[in-house]
Design an enzyme around this catalytic site. Structure first.
Site, PDB file in Angstrom:
ATOM      1  N   TYR A   1      17.534   7.428  32.368  1.00  8.48           N
ATOM      2  CA  TYR A   1      18.549   8.115  31.554  1.00  8.48           C
ATOM      3  C   TYR A   1      17.937   8.684  30.273  1.00  8.48           C
ATOM      4  O   TYR A   1      18.034   9.876  29.990  1.00  8.48           O
ATOM      5  CB  TYR A   1      19.712   7.163  31.211  1.00  8.48           C
ATOM      6  CG  TYR A   1      20.492   7.623  30.008  1.00  8.48           C
ATOM      7  CD1 TYR A   1      21.171   8.841  30.036  1.00  8.48           C
ATOM      8  CD2 TYR A   1      20.531   6.875  28.825  1.00  8.48           C
ATOM      9  CE1 TYR A   1      21.862   9.306  28.915  1.00  8.48           C
ATOM     10  CE2 TYR A   1      21.209   7.327  27.710  1.00  8.48           C
ATOM     11  CZ  TYR A   1      21.879   8.536  27.764  1.00  8.48           C
ATOM     12  OH  TYR A   1      22.551   8.987  26.661  1.00  8.48           O
TER      13      TYR A   1
ATOM     14  N   GLU B   1      18.496   6.706  22.236  1.00  7.99           N
ATOM     15  CA  GLU B   1      17.666   6.051  23.258  1.00  7.99           C
ATOM     16  C   GLU B   1      16.383   6.836  23.559  1.00  7.99           C
ATOM     17  O   GLU B   1      15.435   6.299  24.130  1.00  7.99           O
ATOM     18  CB  GLU B   1      18.480   5.808  24.535  1.00  7.99           C
ATOM     19  CG  GLU B   1      19.688   4.937  24.238  1.00  7.99           C
ATOM     20  CD  GLU B   1      20.415   4.396  25.469  1.00  7.99           C
ATOM     21  OE1 GLU B   1      19.795   4.263  26.527  1.00  7.99           O
ATOM     22  OE2 GLU B   1      21.612   4.105  25.339  1.00  7.99           O
TER      23      GLU B   1
HETATM   24  P1  TYD Z   1      25.888   0.048  27.419  1.00  7.37           P
HETATM   25  O1  TYD Z   1      27.319   0.166  26.986  1.00  7.37           O
HETATM   26  O2  TYD Z   1      25.569   0.253  28.862  1.00  7.37           O
HETATM   27  O3  TYD Z   1      25.018   1.010  26.497  1.00  7.37           O
HETATM   28  P2  TYD Z   1      23.387   1.204  26.411  1.00  7.37           P
HETATM   29  O4  TYD Z   1      22.722   0.397  27.431  1.00  7.37           O
HETATM   30  O5  TYD Z   1      23.238   2.650  26.648  1.00  7.37           O
HETATM   31  O6  TYD Z   1      23.028   0.762  25.024  1.00  7.37           O
HETATM   32  O7  TYD Z   1      25.373  -1.396  27.022  1.00  7.37           O
HETATM   33  C1  TYD Z   1      25.371  -1.861  25.710  1.00  7.37           C
HETATM   34  C2  TYD Z   1      24.667  -3.194  25.711  1.00  7.37           C
HETATM   35  O8  TYD Z   1      25.465  -4.135  26.436  1.00  7.37           O
HETATM   36  C3  TYD Z   1      23.317  -3.165  26.410  1.00  7.37           C
HETATM   37  O9  TYD Z   1      22.418  -4.025  25.710  1.00  7.37           O
HETATM   38  C4  TYD Z   1      23.596  -3.738  27.792  1.00  7.37           C
HETATM   39  C5  TYD Z   1      24.720  -4.716  27.529  1.00  7.37           C
HETATM   40  N1  TYD Z   1      25.660  -4.890  28.656  1.00  7.37           N
HETATM   41  C6  TYD Z   1      25.894  -6.178  29.176  1.00  7.37           C
HETATM   42  O10 TYD Z   1      25.338  -7.185  28.697  1.00  7.37           O
HETATM   43  N2  TYD Z   1      26.758  -6.297  30.234  1.00  7.37           N
HETATM   44  C7  TYD Z   1      27.394  -5.225  30.802  1.00  7.37           C
HETATM   45  O11 TYD Z   1      28.153  -5.398  31.788  1.00  7.37           O
HETATM   46  C8  TYD Z   1      27.153  -3.920  30.247  1.00  7.37           C
HETATM   47  C9  TYD Z   1      27.817  -2.702  30.827  1.00  7.37           C
HETATM   48  C10 TYD Z   1      26.282  -3.802  29.169  1.00  7.37           C
END
Ligand code: TYD
Length: 315
Positions: free
Chosen positions: A130, A106
């Site tokens: 973050y 990221e």
């Molecule tokens: P996440 O697991 O928070 O990882 P990151 O944002 O660090 O990549 O999220 C992965 C993907 O899933 C991100 O595009 C956001 C999406 N997401 C949802 O759509 N709904 C949710 O409740 C969460 C936690 C993430």
């Protein structure tokens, strides 16, 4: 690590904040080569004392959930930036043999659908509090190599998934919600892309970098598995025998990164690493693990996690 290197001695320094859980390491608790210390990497004296007795530091300690960094990023700066700086100082002052820093893809920002994947020379362009905090820590680690000759390595990995992941991240949250017959919140159109890396494959990469990585170098670690969030959700629904009526489209995350992808050819050609777990196999293992460990995640979801979830999404 203990299975592979029974003679290693490992000290686990963990503050046990909301996502820390001693249950996760019950299997190794009684190993004579294992020591757990509840403490803060931002505690200078403690870290300096501990470092006197170790050969290598692997810095996994980080606040890592983007949504939390949007609500309040103070802990991200404190742990990810100040904490890393503190570890680096202790490593420098005690002549540590190795400092490996775990980071994230990221820090490179995000990609359009047809952009080439991130690699070790992609310029840093973080977009969330973050990822900005992780970028700052990476820069500090490199600076300690160039300025003080500290023997560092860095790995920037893509999104991890698998057992013991705190159920606020996509997989854990969605699998556990569905087992409890609750809907799953898909942000925006659900077409954001992540490159999913099974956690044990990531661990193998870290082990390899620690033993064979070149000092001062960065390694990008990816799962060779780019998927949209909708593809993940549909796979989980299929594995749990649920229908698409369980999907709830909710408002998008502010500044939501569209796509991450990792070109892992450097670690592949230099160290011979590549992920071993296919997407289907990793998804199956992860769903099965959550089905077999209901007590583990139920306890978490009834406590601290819920407080945060309600704050964001309401009761
Ligand atoms: P996440 O697991 O928070 O990882 P990151 O944002 O660090 O990549 O999220 C992965 C993907 O899933 C991100 O595009 C956001 C999406 N997401 C949802 O759509 N709904 C949710 O409740 C969460 C936690 C993430």
């Amino acid at each position: 690590m203990f299975a592979k290197y029974p003679d290693y001695e490992i000290v686990n320094l963990d503050l046990l904040t909301y996502a820390g859980n001693l249950e996760n390491l019950k299997d190794v608790e009684s190993n004579k080569n294992y020591k757990f210390i509840k403490g803060d990497i931002a505690d200078k004296e403690l870290v300096n004392d501990l470092v006197k007795d170790v050969d290598a530091i692997v810095n996994f300690a980080a606040e890592s959930h983007v949504d939390r960094s949007i609500l309040d990023s103070s802990d991200f700066i404190r742990t990810n930036v100040v904490g890393t700086h503190n570890l680096l100082e202790a490593a420098k002052n005690n002549g540590l043999k190795r400092f490996h820093h775990i980071s994230t893809d990221e820090v490179f920002g995000h990609l359009d659908p047809n952009d080439p994947a991130f690699n070790e020379s992609t310029p840093y362009a973080p977009r969330s509090p973050y990822s900005a905090s992780k970028a700052a820590s990476d820069h500090l680690v490199r600076a300690y190599f160039h300025t003080f000759g500290l023997p560092i390595t860095i790995s920037n990995c893509s999104n991890n998934f698998g057992p013991f992941q705190f159920p606020e991240k996509l997989h854990g949250l969605f699998i556990t919600n569905l087992i409890e017959d609750k809907k799953v919140p898909v942000y925006g159109d659900g077409l954001q892309v992540r490159d999913w890396l099974y956690v044990e494959d990531h661990c193998e990469a870290i082990d390899l970098i620690l033993r064979k990585g070149k000092i001062g170098e960065t390694y990008c670690v990816g799962g060779n598995s780019e998927k949209t969030n909708m593809e993940i959700v549909k796979k989980i629904l299929e594995l749990l025998g649920k229908g698409e009526e369980m999907i709830e489209y909710v408002k998008d995350r502010p500044g939501h990164d569209r796509r991450y992808a990792i070109d892992f050819s450097k670690i592949k050609s230099e160290l011979g690493w590549e992920s071993r777990t296919s997407f289907d196999e990793g998804m199956k293992k992860t769903v099965e693990w959550h089905k077999a460990n209901v007590d583990w995640w139920r306890e978490i979801k009834s406590g601290a996690y819920l407080e945060y979830y309600n704050k964001q999404y309401g009761e």
